[in-house]
Design an enzyme around this catalytic site. Structure first.
Site, short mmCIF file in Angstrom:
data_model
loop_
_atom_site.label_atom_id
_atom_site.label_comp_id
_atom_site.label_asym_id
_atom_site.label_seq_id
_atom_site.Cartn_x
_atom_site.Cartn_y
_atom_site.Cartn_z
N THR A 46 0.83 -1.20 0.00
CA THR A 46 0.00 0.00 0.00
C THR A 46 0.86 1.25 0.00
OG1 THR A 46 -1.61 -1.22 1.32
CG2 THR A 46 -1.89 1.16 1.19
N THR A 47 1.94 1.24 0.76
CA THR A 47 2.83 2.39 0.89
C THR A 47 3.45 2.76 -0.45
OG1 THR A 47 3.28 1.75 3.17
CG2 THR A 47 4.82 3.29 2.18
N TYR A 109 -13.50 -3.26 0.94
CA TYR A 109 -14.75 -2.73 0.37
C TYR A 109 -15.90 -3.74 0.43
CZ TYR A 109 -17.91 0.03 -2.48
OH TYR A 109 -18.99 0.75 -2.92
N TYR A 134 -2.40 -10.22 5.56
CA TYR A 134 -2.23 -8.81 5.95
C TYR A 134 -3.57 -8.29 6.44
CZ TYR A 134 -1.02 -3.81 5.49
OH TYR A 134 -0.81 -2.46 5.71
N ARG A 139 -7.88 0.28 6.66
CA ARG A 139 -7.94 0.43 5.21
C ARG A 139 -9.00 -0.46 4.56
NH1 ARG A 139 -4.15 3.29 2.43
NH2 ARG A 139 -2.31 4.00 3.55
N LYS A 163 0.96 -10.12 8.89
CA LYS A 163 1.26 -8.72 9.18
C LYS A 163 0.00 -8.17 9.82
CE LYS A 163 2.30 -4.20 7.19
NZ LYS A 163 2.42 -3.39 5.95
N ILE A 205 6.82 -5.09 9.57
CA ILE A 205 6.90 -4.57 8.20
C ILE A 205 6.54 -3.10 8.34
CG2 ILE A 205 5.92 -4.58 5.88
CD1 ILE A 205 5.59 -7.60 6.13
#
Length: 290
Positions: A46-47, A109, A134, A139, A163, A205
């Site tokens: 994402t980063t 979503y 993850y 998010r 994560k 992470i």
């Protein structure tokens, strides 16, 4: 997969002023992390603003990092989404020979229930590839509960790591306390890194870690060595900058840090924008304090 232990960094994607990918800065970022103690690199998370990269750009970024890294650090590749069959297909069709594992975010979503989350990761596990779960409810809009993670961990050995980025640190501790042998957890929240590592986690992470790789990797190693006081000295030194970089969303804050260090230029792709002048000034002042 004990090789994925310590500090992994979720690399940003640097851009030029015209918003093309800045491969020269990406080289500098990878080298900076290798030279300063980062343990492994996470590509296209994402980063990395991966949602704004074209398929061709993603391939170019992946190929560039593989080339620059030159097998010096282990690599992890982000492949996730909210279409289970498409994610499975991508994992199966991607050349993963340069990567230790795939980091796959839980479906966003759609907001599946816990059984839906279980079935999603069960299907990804059927690829036979090493998969990192993850969980980032802030998010995705849905939490992968500890019991779901533990159910997956016990049934599918290639789901070998999570994560975990739940805002509830007790969830981390529940997983660490009940997990089967061979399954591990890394913090997905930079500020939780030290307590989670001390509780038996495999490190982090990290986002801030790519800006302060030497300090962050030293802190985590001190935690592994049981040197709690020394580790908390570094944690306390970095806690304010860690909070500041997320104040207006990720990765606008870490890009300020990296730009101030002269590693990248400070550009983001819409819908993300650069940090406000006020936040930029606060980050710069805190960097001076550090």
């Amino acid at each position: 997969m004990s090789i994925l232990k310590g500090v992994g960094v979720a690399l940003i994607t640097p851009f030029n002023e015209d918003l093309s990918v800045d491969f020269d800065s990406l080289t500098k970022l990878v080298e900076y992390n290798i030279e300063n103690g980062t343990n492994y690199l996470v590509v296209l998370g994402t980063t990395a603003e991966a949602a704004t990269l074209s398929d061709e750009e993603k391939k170019q970024v992946v190929d560039h990092i593989i080339k620059v890294n030159n097998k010096r650090l282990p690599l992890v590749l982000g492949i996730g989404g909210n279409n289970t069959f498409e994610v499975k297909k991508q994992i199966e069709e991607t050349d993963l020979s340069a990567f230790e594992a795939v980091l796959s975010v839980s479906p966003y979503y759609n907001k599946p229930n816990q059984e839906g989350l279980y079935q999603h990761y069960k299907m990804l596990a059927s690829t036979g590839k090493n998969i990192i779960i993850y969980n980032v409810p802030s998010r995705t809009g849905q939490n992968v509960e500890a019991e779901t993670t533990l159910r997956l961990a016990k049934e599918f050995p290639n789901l070998f790591l999570i994560k975990e980025a739940s805002p509830n640190i007790l969830q981390y501790f529940d997983i660490l306390r009940k997990k089967p042998e061979g399954f591990n957890l890394v913090s997905g929240d930079d500020e939780f890194t030290l307590p989670v590592t001390l509780a038996g986690g495999n490190g982090v992470i990290s986002v801030i870690g790519q800006g302060y790789p030497k300090e962050f990797s030293t802190m985590v190693q001190l935690a592994f060595d049981g040197k709690v006081k020394e580790a908390y000295e570094i944690h306390n030194k970095l806690v304010e900058i860690t909070r500041l970089i997320f104040a207006e969303g990720n990765p606008c804050g870490i890009k300020v840090v990296l730009a101030e260090k002269g590693i990248i230029k400070n550009y983001l792709r819409l819908p993300l924008v650069t940090a406000s002048e006020g936040l930029h000034a606060k980050i710069k002042a805190e960097m001076a304090n550090i």
